[in-house]
Design a protein around this motif. Structure first.
Motif, mmCIF file in Angstrom:
data_model
loop_
_atom_site.group_PDB
_atom_site.id
_atom_site.type_symbol
_atom_site.label_atom_id
_atom_site.label_comp_id
_atom_site.label_asym_id
_atom_site.label_seq_id
_atom_site.Cartn_x
_atom_site.Cartn_y
_atom_site.Cartn_z
ATOM 1 N N ALA A 200 0.832 -1.197 0.000
ATOM 2 C CA ALA A 200 0.000 0.000 0.000
ATOM 3 C C ALA A 200 0.872 1.254 0.000
ATOM 4 C CB ALA A 200 -0.914 0.011 1.222
ATOM 5 N N TYR A 201 1.957 1.176 0.753
ATOM 6 C CA TYR A 201 2.769 2.383 0.912
ATOM 7 C C TYR A 201 3.564 2.711 -0.352
ATOM 8 C CZ TYR A 201 5.592 5.895 3.310
ATOM 9 O OH TYR A 201 6.207 7.060 3.679
ATOM 10 N N VAL A 202 4.066 1.690 -1.051
ATOM 11 C CA VAL A 202 4.788 2.007 -2.296
ATOM 12 C C VAL A 202 3.820 2.584 -3.335
ATOM 13 C CG1 VAL A 202 6.694 0.379 -1.928
ATOM 14 C CG2 VAL A 202 4.727 -0.340 -3.276
ATOM 15 N N ALA A 203 2.582 2.097 -3.314
ATOM 16 C CA ALA A 203 1.582 2.664 -4.237
ATOM 17 C C ALA A 203 1.337 4.128 -3.902
ATOM 18 C CB ALA A 203 0.287 1.860 -4.152
ATOM 19 N N GLU A 204 1.230 4.409 -2.606
ATOM 20 C CA GLU A 204 1.005 5.786 -2.177
ATOM 21 C C GLU A 204 2.170 6.693 -2.576
ATOM 22 O OE1 GLU A 204 -0.217 6.376 2.016
ATOM 23 O OE2 GLU A 204 1.043 8.160 1.970
ATOM 24 N N GLN A 205 3.405 6.183 -2.369
ATOM 25 C CA GLN A 205 4.587 6.981 -2.720
ATOM 26 C C GLN A 205 4.622 7.273 -4.224
ATOM 27 O OE1 GLN A 205 8.457 5.669 -0.880
ATOM 28 N NE2 GLN A 205 7.197 4.162 0.141
ATOM 29 N N ALA A 206 4.338 6.232 -5.018
ATOM 30 C CA ALA A 206 4.359 6.407 -6.476
ATOM 31 C C ALA A 206 3.309 7.424 -6.899
ATOM 32 C CB ALA A 206 4.128 5.068 -7.165
ATOM 33 N N ASP A 207 2.153 7.331 -6.283
ATOM 34 C CA ASP A 207 1.062 8.246 -6.595
ATOM 35 C C ASP A 207 1.481 9.695 -6.317
ATOM 36 O OD1 ASP A 207 -1.712 8.677 -7.292
ATOM 37 O OD2 ASP A 207 -1.943 9.292 -5.187
ATOM 38 N N ARG A 208 2.074 9.896 -5.140
ATOM 39 C CA ARG A 208 2.508 11.259 -4.769
ATOM 40 C C ARG A 208 3.566 11.786 -5.730
ATOM 41 N NH1 ARG A 208 1.588 12.742 1.418
ATOM 42 N NH2 ARG A 208 -0.525 11.913 1.375
ATOM 43 N N CYS A 209 4.529 10.922 -6.053
ATOM 44 C CA CYS A 209 5.590 11.362 -6.963
ATOM 45 C C CYS A 209 5.035 11.668 -8.334
ATOM 46 C CB CYS A 209 6.674 10.294 -7.070
ATOM 47 S SG CYS A 209 7.852 10.432 -5.750
ATOM 48 N N GLY A 210 4.071 10.877 -8.768
ATOM 49 C CA GLY A 210 3.431 11.131 -10.052
ATOM 50 C C GLY A 210 2.829 12.519 -10.088
ATOM 51 N N THR A 211 2.133 12.878 -9.011
ATOM 52 C CA THR A 211 1.516 14.202 -8.932
ATOM 53 C C THR A 211 2.577 15.299 -8.938
ATOM 54 O OG1 THR A 211 -0.217 13.188 -7.595
ATOM 55 C CG2 THR A 211 -0.104 15.598 -7.585
ATOM 56 N N ILE A 212 3.617 15.091 -8.124
ATOM 57 C CA ILE A 212 4.690 16.097 -8.042
ATOM 58 C C ILE A 212 5.339 16.294 -9.412
ATOM 59 C CG2 ILE A 212 7.026 16.496 -7.126
ATOM 60 C CD1 ILE A 212 6.016 15.157 -4.488
ATOM 61 N N CYS A 213 5.687 15.193 -10.076
ATOM 62 C CA CYS A 213 6.350 15.296 -11.374
ATOM 63 C C CYS A 213 5.452 15.999 -12.394
ATOM 64 C CB CYS A 213 6.759 13.911 -11.885
ATOM 65 S SG CYS A 213 8.155 13.196 -10.995
ATOM 66 N N ALA A 214 4.169 15.652 -12.395
ATOM 67 C CA ALA A 214 3.233 16.287 -13.324
ATOM 68 C C ALA A 214 3.155 17.786 -13.051
ATOM 69 C CB ALA A 214 1.851 15.645 -13.209
ATOM 70 N N ASP A 215 3.071 18.147 -11.769
ATOM 71 C CA ASP A 215 3.023 19.568 -11.399
ATOM 72 C C ASP A 215 4.261 20.318 -11.880
ATOM 73 O OD1 ASP A 215 0.618 19.194 -10.187
ATOM 74 O OD2 ASP A 215 1.372 19.227 -8.124
ATOM 75 N N CYS A 216 5.381 19.612 -11.969
ATOM 76 C CA CYS A 216 6.643 20.263 -12.374
ATOM 77 C C CYS A 216 6.859 20.193 -13.891
ATOM 78 C CB CYS A 216 7.826 19.627 -11.657
ATOM 79 S SG CYS A 216 7.847 19.950 -9.887
ATOM 80 N N GLY A 217 5.901 19.663 -14.609
ATOM 81 C CA GLY A 217 6.041 19.640 -16.066
ATOM 82 C C GLY A 217 6.566 18.329 -16.618
ATOM 83 N N GLY A 218 6.637 17.301 -15.797
ATOM 84 C CA GLY A 218 7.071 15.991 -16.274
ATOM 85 C C GLY A 218 5.989 15.320 -17.105
ATOM 86 N N SER A 219 6.398 14.376 -17.927
ATOM 87 C CA SER A 219 5.413 13.647 -18.727
ATOM 88 C C SER A 219 5.762 12.175 -18.751
ATOM 89 C CB SER A 219 5.366 14.217 -20.148
ATOM 90 O OG SER A 219 6.640 14.044 -20.738
ATOM 91 N N GLU A 220 4.821 11.375 -19.212
ATOM 92 C CA GLU A 220 5.035 9.928 -19.348
ATOM 93 C C GLU A 220 5.486 9.280 -18.049
ATOM 94 O OE1 GLU A 220 6.849 9.354 -23.596
ATOM 95 O OE2 GLU A 220 7.003 11.462 -23.013
ATOM 96 N N PHE A 221 4.879 9.693 -16.913
ATOM 97 C CA PHE A 221 5.176 9.050 -15.635
ATOM 98 C C PHE A 221 4.601 7.641 -15.654
ATOM 99 C CE2 PHE A 221 4.467 7.875 -11.212
ATOM 100 C CZ PHE A 221 5.632 8.310 -10.596
ATOM 101 N N GLU A 222 5.474 6.674 -15.445
ATOM 102 C CA GLU A 222 5.034 5.275 -15.409
ATOM 103 C C GLU A 222 5.551 4.649 -14.147
ATOM 104 O OE1 GLU A 222 6.140 2.728 -18.671
ATOM 105 O OE2 GLU A 222 6.050 4.448 -20.043
#
Lengths: 482, 482
Positions: B293-315
């Protein structure tokens, strides 16, 4: 004669001259009154206070450098002073000298939010620092209980309740500025998170107890204030089961922020002191930091682990009021246990063992204290294998004092035999010099080589870590100079 | 004449005598053949190899102690050798001497599962250690890329891709046994998690590059193998946005296990080398450790952060095969980038800056390399602010070599100006002696005081960290002795 005979004629006249020079330099910021000198060697321990000859209040690093230069010229000891909360006589002045009080140097010089670090002066206390940081979303993690100064905490390699998660001062000081024994100012590192650039002078000064240099600036690691904090408590009939819960929690990788142990005697004391109704058994107190979902998960896992180990009455809460109530017991422990024997002095032990030995060490210590007839409640930073026995002693009763001394030696030797240390977080100071030699054996010789190389005149906090006479060549150098 | 004139008559005869004594002592475990001596100073760097006079293969600490005693008697240099993967000439023998090869001392002596620690000999490599630990549910976290020996990793204060979560060798060595310059054996600490017992000799030896003593045993901190591991990748058009994602991730308290940066040039190289089809932009690779559960949560948060910073193709993926495919790019980076210029030598930089300066430092370095006409792909341990530029140089072209030298100096000075260090994890060795002096200024003098106090004859890995002649008094002592 050298500094080891502080009352010889030549030494007294050198002291007078030195203090005269310092008075000219510092004016009212050099105090020689008896009450202020007494205040600067006061402690709550059984170690006898030993007054400095004067107390200096530097305003900045340059002042500290000038003070040390004068002291070096006249071979006068220099003793750093933060808030005076150390427990091993660190601020004592066995050979007299100048106590350097850092209370005027208490500013936050930089907060680098993006880098999670800050630069502070040594006189700021940890509570004042966290107050300053409040609006940044960051905090400084080390909490030794007392509202100690950051300089003192670094000098003694302090830690406390949340070292299990955030480490000790060793891990949380990124770099230092220090005034060395000849008055020169050095910086031991940069703000980078990691470095392989030469010898680790930062870690050499952290824990050196003012014997190698005076810390005048600290670059500290900060952490983000967790989104959620929750607390839990659990009771155990057998202290061994509580220790097994700690081992399983750590091994399972639950990143507990705090995991504290209170023995039955401490819980009784706290109930009486704070009007609580905690079950009078061994108590574990836990704290979890993270996202809301993650603290719930951590609490859930710990609940299962504690139950599997025979714990009962596991309760957890993310509500701040419940949390404060739970931790009240821990915060009150010191004052509460003193009430177990009104008028008694408290002698605090500080052994730290590998956690697989914690249960053995604690139970043997409890039995020994009983057999000695010493009232000695226990509080422990169980996640680190570090615990304090608070020996309640009639300070006027020589037989009790002697018994306490025998007990403390026995416990230090037991911990060392178990692969542990006589001091997990309080430092050596004057109180543990003999145990250090037992624990580190041949290594003490190499420590004293560093001491002699950095402070050949033995003016930096002499009589701490090493005995007053143990400076060897250092003392010889002093004798030659007189 | 002293050791600084390795070809003087008296030195040559002393060497001969010393090697004779060692041969009698070690028999076939002392090698003097040229090819084996060459192997012990070989490196992939541009630093010229300098052969030792002999190579010793101790079986145990006692052997090491005897070897050092003989070398001290004849004032012959002693150079520790693990796997020879260091990048700064650490295993070179500029004054000749004995290379002490620890390959026979490669055992795990203890695994203490309850305490999450182990005791190993210095010759074991990190992969062999983790292989040994496989069934215990524990692992040793530091991964510098190369399958280095633990002794060498401690000596250079190594770290690598997951230091952002697990720290460096500084945080993961609990205690050491070492043979000092006079052949005496010391232990620098116990197995307790924390200690305030005197000077931190453990941290003094970690990163001392064999110049203070030879490490003969290490007590290491272990971690539980995480229940779940997931990986993620994200692309960025602008390297500044990637760096901002890193800052936000760290500041948000996401405990990423790895957060690595590959610039566009490196991604191109990896695509060509491994037949991948990664978007040819700046790439961040991340790894998360914890519960499912926690790795999913971490990935989710990082996905949001990267998107907010202009990142793309987060997988992201928790599937081991996907994970290996994602990390293939990082693992292949070194060999892949070498193919960008077949036949070229690779000169690797190692600056580390506060993360708020990472984007500036990387972009300025890219521009400078372009203006110099140097092909220099970048891989970085972005979470620590540490990155490597791999300068691809024609080793036979003196003008290119000179240009590369100018570039490396410029970059080290830029990092120092930004509050960073010339070396985040490779160490000083021979290659960074001049930058160390720039970075640490007055502190180098105090480092050399330690060196002189511990090794007055300057026999322990001379010419590393300090220049061959910089030992000052040490060299004088040698001159007096001849």
């Amino acid at each position: 004669m050298g500094l080891s005979s502080p009352n010889s004629k030549s030494v007294i006249s050198a002291k007078k001259n030195a203090i005269g020079v310092l008075q000219q330099m510092l004016g009212e910021r050099l105090a020689v009154g008896e009450s202020i000198r007494q205040h600067h060697c006061h402690s709550t321990t059984m170690i006898e206070p030993q007054m400095p000859d004067a107390v200096a209040f530097p305003n900045n690093t340059q002042d500290v450098s000038e003070i040390v230069k004068v002291c070096a010229r006249y071979q006068l000891p220099v003793i750093g002073f933060g808030t005076g909360t150390s427990l091993e006589g660190h601020v004592n002045a066995p050979l007299g000298g100048v106590s350097v009080d850092f209370s005027h140097m208490n500013q936050v010089l930089e907060v680098n939010s993006d880098d999670l670090d800050c630069v502070v002066q040594p006189g700021i206390t940890r509570k004042a620092l966290n107050e300053h940081l409040r609006d940044t979303g960051l905090f400084f993690a080390i909490d030794p209980g007392a509202d100690a100064s950051l300089g003192g905490m670094a000098a003694t390699r302090a830690s406390g309740t949340n070292a299990v998660r955030y480490g000790t001062m060793r891990e949380n000081v990124l770099a230092l500025q220090a005034v060395m024994a000849d008055g020169r100012v050095i910086s031991t590192g940069q703000r980078a998170r990691k470095s392989s650039a030469g010898y680790d002078l930062t870690r050499l000064l952290v824990g050196s107890e003012g014997t190698l240099g005076l810390i005048t600036e600290l670059t500290l690691r900060l952490h983000g204030i967790p989104e959620a904090i929750s607390s839990a408590s659990c009771c155990f009939d057998d202290i061994r089961d509580a220790c097994q819960s700690v081992i399983d929690t750590i091994q399972f990788g639950v990143p507990v922020a705090r995991i504290e142990l209170l023995d039955e005697l401490t819980v009784k004391a706290v109930n009486a002191y704070s009007g609580l109704t905690l079950p009078e058994k061994t108590l574990l107190l836990l704290e979890f930091h993270g996202s809301s979902a993650y603290v719930a998960e951590q609490a859930d896992r710990c609940g299962t682990i504690c139950a599997d180990c025979g714990g009962s009455e596991f309760e957890w809460s993310a509500n701040p009021q419940d949390r404060n109530r739970l931790w009240q017991a821990r915060h009150d422990a010191y004052w509460a246990t003193l009430r177990l024997r009104p008028g008694a002095m408290c002698l605090t032990t500080d052994v730290c063992v590998p956690i697989s030995f914690l249960a053995d060490c604690v139970t043997q210590a409890q039995e020994k204290a009983r057999s000695f007839g010493i009232t000695a409640p226990i509080v422990g930073h169980a996640g680190d294998g570090n615990f304090h026995m608070l020996l309640l002693i009639d300070g006027d009763n020589m037989s009790e004092r002697k018994k306490a001394g025998t007990f403390v030696t026995w416990l230090a030797e037991l911990a060392i035999k178990m692969g542990g240390t006589c001091t997990g977080e309080h430092g050596v100071g004057q109180g543990k010099i003999n145990y250090l030699a037992k624990e580190m054996e041949g290594s003490v010789d190499w420590m004293s080589r560093v001491k002699q190389a950095f402070d050949p005149l033995n003016i930096m906090n002499p009589g701490k870590i090493f005995s007053v006479d143990a400076a060897g060549n250092a003392n010889e150098a002093i004798q030659l100079a007189h």
